[in-house]
Design a protein around this motif. Structure first.
Motif, mmCIF file in Angstrom:
data_model
loop_
_atom_site.group_PDB
_atom_site.id
_atom_site.type_symbol
_atom_site.label_atom_id
_atom_site.label_comp_id
_atom_site.label_asym_id
_atom_site.label_seq_id
_atom_site.Cartn_x
_atom_site.Cartn_y
_atom_site.Cartn_z
ATOM 1 N N GLU A 1 -13.617 -2.184 -3.660
ATOM 2 C CA GLU A 1 -14.542 -2.356 -2.539
ATOM 3 C C GLU A 1 -15.369 -1.090 -2.306
ATOM 4 N N THR B 1 -5.983 1.637 -3.121
ATOM 5 C CA THR B 1 -5.828 0.181 -2.984
ATOM 6 C C THR B 1 -7.147 -0.488 -2.596
ATOM 7 N N TYR B 2 -8.147 0.312 -2.229
ATOM 8 C CA TYR B 2 -9.466 -0.226 -1.861
ATOM 9 C C TYR B 2 -10.545 0.229 -2.838
ATOM 10 N N TYR B 3 -10.130 0.695 -4.003
ATOM 11 C CA TYR B 3 -11.066 1.267 -4.976
ATOM 12 C C TYR B 3 -12.237 0.340 -5.285
ATOM 13 N N LYS C 1 0.837 -1.198 0.000
ATOM 14 C CA LYS C 1 0.000 0.000 0.000
ATOM 15 C C LYS C 1 0.876 1.253 0.000
#
Length: 125
Positions: free
Chosen positions: A104, A100-102, A8
């Motif tokens: 979701e 990094t959580y795009y 990340k």
């Protein structure tokens, strides 16, 4: 957890490097927002990328309608804050900064909002 944290951090550092290179060439996120004719802008996430994005948008005259942030420790009096599960006011675009959580985040928001959902990673050339 350590491996994921390192990955990340590397992703964020890479994005910052690309962002600075783009700015040095005269390209910026604010101009992309203006060129795309997004009137009302919301920002998802107030980590380092979110704070940097808000600063760049404001310096270039783009008003931030609100910020979506689940960590209440990151809230400030500067912006109107909403949690991801709140009912969100209408905007033209939500720029998602936790890149990094795009996927979701998009899944979480797609049934709730009727606007463009863009990753900061996709905006930076």
């Amino acid at each position: 957890r350590l491996k994921g944290g390192i990955r990340k951090d590397n992703v964020i550092i890479n994005l910052y490097q690309r962002w600075m290179l783009a700015k040095n060439k005269g390209m910026d996120v604010a101009q992309f927002i203006k060129d795309s004719q997004f009137g009302k802008v919301a920002v998802y996430g107030m980590g380092s990328l979110g704070v940097s994005l808000c600063d760049e948008l404001e310096v270039n005259g783009i008003e931030i309608a609100y910020v979506i942030e689940q960590d209440k420790k990151r809230h400030s009096d500067k912006y109107c804050f909403f949690a991801p599960e709140d009912e969100l006011p209408d905007v033209d675009v939500i720029v998602i900064t936790p890149i990094t959580y795009y996927d979701e985040i998009v899944q979480k928001l797609s049934g709730k909002v009727n606007c463009a959902l863009l990753s900061l990673d996709d905006i930076i050339p």
